[in-house]
Structure formats: C-alpha cells, structure tokens
Design a protein around this motif. Structure first.
Motif, PDB file in Angstrom:
ATOM      1  N   TRP A 176       0.416  -1.035  -0.156  1.00 23.45           N
ATOM      2  CA  TRP A 176       0.046   0.193  -0.061  1.00 23.45           C
ATOM      3  C   TRP A 176       0.916   1.121  -0.141  1.00 23.45           C
ATOM      4  O   TRP A 176       1.114   1.898   0.993  1.00 23.45           O
ATOM      5  CB  TRP A 176      -0.545   0.058   0.821  1.00 23.45           C
ATOM      6  CG  TRP A 176      -2.248  -1.321   0.919  1.00 23.45           C
ATOM      7  CD1 TRP A 176      -1.625  -1.885   1.039  1.00 23.45           C
ATOM      8  CD2 TRP A 176      -3.170  -0.722   1.521  1.00 23.45           C
ATOM      9  NE1 TRP A 176      -3.029  -3.044   1.005  1.00 23.45           N
ATOM     10  CE2 TRP A 176      -4.215  -2.350   0.908  1.00 23.45           C
ATOM     11  CE3 TRP A 176      -4.283  -0.304   2.539  1.00 23.45           C
ATOM     12  CZ2 TRP A 176      -5.089  -2.561   2.400  1.00 23.45           C
ATOM     13  CZ3 TRP A 176      -4.804  -0.149   3.424  1.00 23.45           C
ATOM     14  CH2 TRP A 176      -5.860  -1.640   2.712  1.00 23.45           C
ATOM     15  N   ALA A 177       1.074   2.059  -0.657  1.00 26.10           N
ATOM     16  CA  ALA A 177       1.252   2.967  -1.474  1.00 26.10           C
ATOM     17  C   ALA A 177       1.363   4.408  -0.944  1.00 26.10           C
ATOM     18  O   ALA A 177       1.029   5.209  -0.744  1.00 26.10           O
ATOM     19  CB  ALA A 177       1.914   3.321  -2.411  1.00 26.10           C
ATOM     20  N   ALA A 178      -0.670   4.415  -1.011  1.00 27.77           N
ATOM     21  CA  ALA A 178      -1.430   5.473  -1.065  1.00 27.77           C
ATOM     22  C   ALA A 178      -2.630   4.972  -0.713  1.00 27.77           C
ATOM     23  O   ALA A 178      -3.063   3.657  -0.810  1.00 27.77           O
ATOM     24  CB  ALA A 178      -1.546   6.631  -1.914  1.00 27.77           C
ATOM     25  N   ALA A 179      -3.868   5.667   0.443  1.00 23.60           N
ATOM     26  CA  ALA A 179      -4.986   4.998   0.051  1.00 23.60           C
ATOM     27  C   ALA A 179      -5.663   5.899   0.776  1.00 23.60           C
ATOM     28  O   ALA A 179      -4.936   7.611   1.078  1.00 23.60           O
ATOM     29  CB  ALA A 179      -5.117   4.123   1.454  1.00 23.60           C
ATOM     30  N   TRP A 180      -7.260   6.134   0.191  1.00 20.90           N
ATOM     31  CA  TRP A 180      -8.488   7.406   0.227  1.00 20.90           C
ATOM     32  C   TRP A 180      -9.556   7.023   1.229  1.00 20.90           C
ATOM     33  O   TRP A 180      -9.798   5.740   0.978  1.00 20.90           O
ATOM     34  CB  TRP A 180      -8.393   8.091  -0.680  1.00 20.90           C
ATOM     35  CG  TRP A 180      -7.500   8.336  -1.596  1.00 20.90           C
ATOM     36  CD1 TRP A 180      -7.465   9.581  -2.063  1.00 20.90           C
ATOM     37  CD2 TRP A 180      -6.687   7.800  -2.167  1.00 20.90           C
ATOM     38  NE1 TRP A 180      -6.594  10.265  -2.941  1.00 20.90           N
ATOM     39  CE2 TRP A 180      -5.980   8.922  -3.564  1.00 20.90           C
ATOM     40  CE3 TRP A 180      -5.713   6.377  -2.798  1.00 20.90           C
ATOM     41  CZ2 TRP A 180      -4.474   8.164  -4.037  1.00 20.90           C
ATOM     42  CZ3 TRP A 180      -5.334   6.425  -3.476  1.00 20.90           C
ATOM     43  CH2 TRP A 180      -4.642   7.234  -4.114  1.00 20.90           C
ATOM     44  N   SER A 181      -9.292   7.510   2.562  1.00 16.05           N
ATOM     45  CA  SER A 181      -9.750   7.057   3.650  1.00 16.05           C
ATOM     46  C   SER A 181     -11.215   8.051   4.315  1.00 16.05           C
ATOM     47  O   SER A 181     -10.902   8.977   4.073  1.00 16.05           O
ATOM     48  CB  SER A 181      -9.899   6.213   4.943  1.00 16.05           C
ATOM     49  OG  SER A 181      -8.835   7.645   5.442  1.00 16.05           O
ATOM     50  N   HIS A 182     -12.675   7.785   4.420  1.00 14.11           N
ATOM     51  CA  HIS A 182     -13.606   8.369   5.324  1.00 14.11           C
ATOM     52  C   HIS A 182     -14.580   8.259   6.186  1.00 14.11           C
ATOM     53  O   HIS A 182     -14.669   6.852   6.223  1.00 14.11           O
ATOM     54  CB  HIS A 182     -14.036   8.598   3.604  1.00 14.11           C
ATOM     55  CG  HIS A 182     -15.419   7.547   3.131  1.00 14.11           C
ATOM     56  ND1 HIS A 182     -16.655   7.948   3.054  1.00 14.11           N
ATOM     57  CD2 HIS A 182     -14.821   5.831   2.421  1.00 14.11           C
ATOM     58  CE1 HIS A 182     -17.492   6.641   2.301  1.00 14.11           C
ATOM     59  NE2 HIS A 182     -16.091   6.131   2.371  1.00 14.11           N
ATOM     60  N   TYR A 186     -18.197  11.552   1.709  1.00 19.48           N
ATOM     61  CA  TYR A 186     -17.490  11.765   1.283  1.00 19.48           C
ATOM     62  C   TYR A 186     -16.208  10.794   0.409  1.00 19.48           C
ATOM     63  O   TYR A 186     -15.844  10.783   1.058  1.00 19.48           O
ATOM     64  CB  TYR A 186     -16.716  13.563   1.315  1.00 19.48           C
ATOM     65  CG  TYR A 186     -17.729  15.119   0.727  1.00 19.48           C
ATOM     66  CD1 TYR A 186     -18.358  14.813  -0.565  1.00 19.48           C
ATOM     67  CD2 TYR A 186     -19.100  15.297   1.725  1.00 19.48           C
ATOM     68  CE1 TYR A 186     -19.730  15.834  -0.875  1.00 19.48           C
ATOM     69  CE2 TYR A 186     -19.726  16.002   1.691  1.00 19.48           C
ATOM     70  CZ  TYR A 186     -19.756  16.235   0.290  1.00 19.48           C
ATOM     71  OH  TYR A 186     -21.475  17.119   0.810  1.00 19.48           O
ATOM     72  N   HIS A 187     -15.569  11.346  -0.509  1.00 21.68           N
ATOM     73  CA  HIS A 187     -14.659  10.253  -0.630  1.00 21.68           C
ATOM     74  C   HIS A 187     -13.943  10.313   0.048  1.00 21.68           C
ATOM     75  O   HIS A 187     -12.748   9.086   0.445  1.00 21.68           O
ATOM     76  CB  HIS A 187     -14.409  10.507  -2.375  1.00 21.68           C
ATOM     77  CG  HIS A 187     -13.144   9.163  -2.991  1.00 21.68           C
ATOM     78  ND1 HIS A 187     -12.243   9.334  -2.562  1.00 21.68           N
ATOM     79  CD2 HIS A 187     -13.183   8.191  -3.670  1.00 21.68           C
ATOM     80  CE1 HIS A 187     -11.559   8.340  -2.903  1.00 21.68           C
ATOM     81  NE2 HIS A 187     -12.370   8.437  -3.354  1.00 21.68           N
ATOM     82  N   HIS A 188     -12.806  11.257   0.394  1.00 22.87           N
ATOM     83  CA  HIS A 188     -11.769  10.665   1.101  1.00 22.87           C
ATOM     84  C   HIS A 188     -12.141  12.659   1.835  1.00 22.87           C
ATOM     85  O   HIS A 188     -12.256  13.265   1.741  1.00 22.87           O
ATOM     86  CB  HIS A 188     -10.871  10.704   0.514  1.00 22.87           C
ATOM     87  CG  HIS A 188     -10.370  11.809  -0.481  1.00 22.87           C
ATOM     88  ND1 HIS A 188     -10.845  11.553  -1.236  1.00 22.87           N
ATOM     89  CD2 HIS A 188      -9.182  12.596  -0.003  1.00 22.87           C
ATOM     90  CE1 HIS A 188     -10.140  12.946  -2.493  1.00 22.87           C
ATOM     91  NE2 HIS A 188      -9.446  13.340  -1.344  1.00 22.87           N
ATOM     92  N   ASP A 189     -11.703  12.318   3.982  1.00 22.85           N
ATOM     93  CA  ASP A 189     -11.437  12.976   4.595  1.00 22.85           C
ATOM     94  C   ASP A 189      -9.938  13.087   5.314  1.00 22.85           C
ATOM     95  O   ASP A 189      -9.192  14.116   5.330  1.00 22.85           O
ATOM     96  CB  ASP A 189     -12.518  13.156   5.961  1.00 22.85           C
ATOM     97  CG  ASP A 189     -14.239  12.945   5.572  1.00 22.85           C
ATOM     98  OD1 ASP A 189     -14.227  14.063   5.226  1.00 22.85           O
ATOM     99  OD2 ASP A 189     -14.886  12.037   6.105  1.00 22.85           O
TER     100      ASP A 189
END
Length: 293
Positions: A176-182, A186-189
């Motif tokens: 995992w080099a990057a991740a987007w979480s919420h 909304y898509h990412h906080d």
C-alpha cells in the motif's frame, strides 16, 4: 453518532509573519484569533477556524475531526482503548471549540475529535458569517498525511475511528503506497501517502466552487508572485477537481471541488498505475509533488 466531517488542522511554518500575509492577504482567510505563536484563520462560513499556523518548522502539528456530542467522545474512547490508544478530554482547547478528545496515532500523528461552538446547517457559497474573499475558499475539505506505514495508519482509522476505505494504490500486490479514507459520506476526509522520510503532511485541502474559482485563484497567486505546482485537473482516484500550490514554507495546499460521495459498504478499489490513477485528463505531477512537509 460518529464523525461527520473533517474539521481543521494546525500546521507549522518557518516565518509566522510572512505566512500570515500569505494566508490572510493573498489566500483571503479571516484572522479569527491569536494565541502565543499560533494564528487561527477561517474561510468565513462560520466562526470555527479552518487552519491554524504555528511558528517553527513545517508540516502537520495536529488535525481534527468533527463530532456532535460527548456521547461520541465516550464511544470513541472505548474504541481507541480497545486497540491500545489512550485519549484525553480537553475543555475549550482552542478558539471555537467547546471540547476535544485528543490522542496520538501509532504513526505519531496528533489527532483530535472536536465539538465546535458554531455548527451551521450547511455551507452556502453566498450566505455566510464573514464572507469569502481572496481565492474564494468555502471550507476546510480534507487532509492528506504522510506516513511510513500506509496500511497500518488506515487500519488504525478503521478500527479506532470507524473510517471506510475508498481507494488504495498498490504498486505491487499487497504493497500500500497510498490510500483514501472517509468517515463522512465524501470520498476522502483523510488520505494517506507512504514516504520513507519523516514528513507528516502531503497537502491540506480547501473546498472551492469549481474550475472558475481555480482559474481565478491561479491568476491571483500569479499576481502575488506564487506559481501553481500542478493543475488544474481532475483526479481519476476520487474524481475531484484539483489545483496545488505551496505556501512560503513549502506546505502544499490543494483547492478541491466536486468531491463525490462514497458508499461505506462497498469494498475499495485497487489501483496499480499511478499516472493513470492521478489524472483523468492525462496530467502528470511535477517532481516536487512527491515531497511532503
């Protein structure tokens, strides 16, 4: 019950006076309060600050996620304790905040859950507390932190704070080099980028209305002698519009618009091609974009 939005963050700057001029006079934020070596600034939509700047270095000092009541504090105290993370309640911690639940992530990021004094029903582009100016920033949007362990940080957000994962960038299977979480809809906080160094933040994002605001922002920044680092464009991951530039200390700021909503129950998407994931329009970031603060 639960976290319903990204609230704000405190970042460090090399020169407080120069940074105040940048954020207040060029960016157009309103100066809300000053406390020792920290200046609190807001977009104007409400009485809560959107970013605080602190004298001394660069990068992230602390970021905050907004909750509604003490019941939320009690709920997350138990969640955090169950994974071995201690927390502390603080009354009137900063201007505009009634209370905070503060804790440190395993990655050593300082985080707080906050109850704010002024919580408007919604952010309106023309009806607000002080009025937007400068770049026309509407509200704090999200933060992207740097860490040496992306998966570990996101697993902490899931287990301790009920976050969901929207997307993951895996340059190799299982890496995992990057991740987007919420935590909100909304898509990412909170997004996360892996780095081998000890930088703490990749960028801090403000919400704007759209592409016209980004074009105007680029013109105003150019008039003041600042350059756009990359953009305007549209991310393929997340789908939001973006424009990035650096403050005088080298902290990266993003203007974000059209952030889509994301379903908490559907599994995250995995990407393995960074240029493809980064831009839906075929743009590629500058070399400097890989550096955090």
């Amino acid at each position: 019950m639960g976290i319903f939005k990204f609230a704000n963050a405190s970042i460090r700057v090399n020169d407080l006076g120069q940074s105040l001029e940048f954020y207040r006079d060029i960016i157009g934020l309103h100066e809300i309060a000053t406390d020792n070596n920290t200046i609190y600034l807001g977009c104007g939509a409400d009485k809560t600050y959107d970013i605080a700047i602190q004298q001394g270095g660069t990068g992230l000092s602390r970021f905050a996620l907004q909750v509604k009541s003490d019941d939320d504090f009690s709920y997350f105290e138990k969640k955090l304790s169950a994974i071995g993370v201690s927390s502390e309640r603080v009354s009137d911690p900063e201007p505009g905040k009634k209370a905070a639940l503060r804790f440190t992530s395993p990655s050593n990021h300082q985080i707080e859950l906050v109850i704010v004094e002024d919580r408007p029903k919604y952010i309106h582009p023309t009806v607000n507390h002080l009025g937007s100016r400068g770049l026309g920033l509407l509200d704090a949007d999200h933060i992207t932190v740097n860490t040496q362990d992306v998966k570990g940080f996101v697993e902490f957000l899931k287990a301790g704070l009920d976050f969901s994962i929207s997307d993951v960038f895996e340059p190799a299977p299982g890496v995992w080099a990057a991740a987007w979480s919420h935590a909100s809809d909304y898509h990412h906080d909170v997004a996360v980028i892996g780095t081998p160094d000890h930088t703490t933040m990749h960028h801090y994002a403000f919400q704007v209305n759209g592409m016209e605001d980004m074009k105007r922002a680029a013109d105003l920044l150019a008039q003041a002698g600042y350059s756009i680092e990359v953009g305007p464009g549209r991310h393929r991951v997340g789908g939001n519009l973006f424009t990035y530039f650096l403050d005088p200390s080298g902290n990266r700021i993003e203007l974000s618009a059209e952030m889509p909503r994301a379903d908490h129950e559907i599994s995250h998407k995995v990407w393995d091609n960074f240029p493809f994931a980064y831009s839906a329009w075929g743009q590629f970031p500058t070399e400097s974009f890989g550096k955090g603060s």
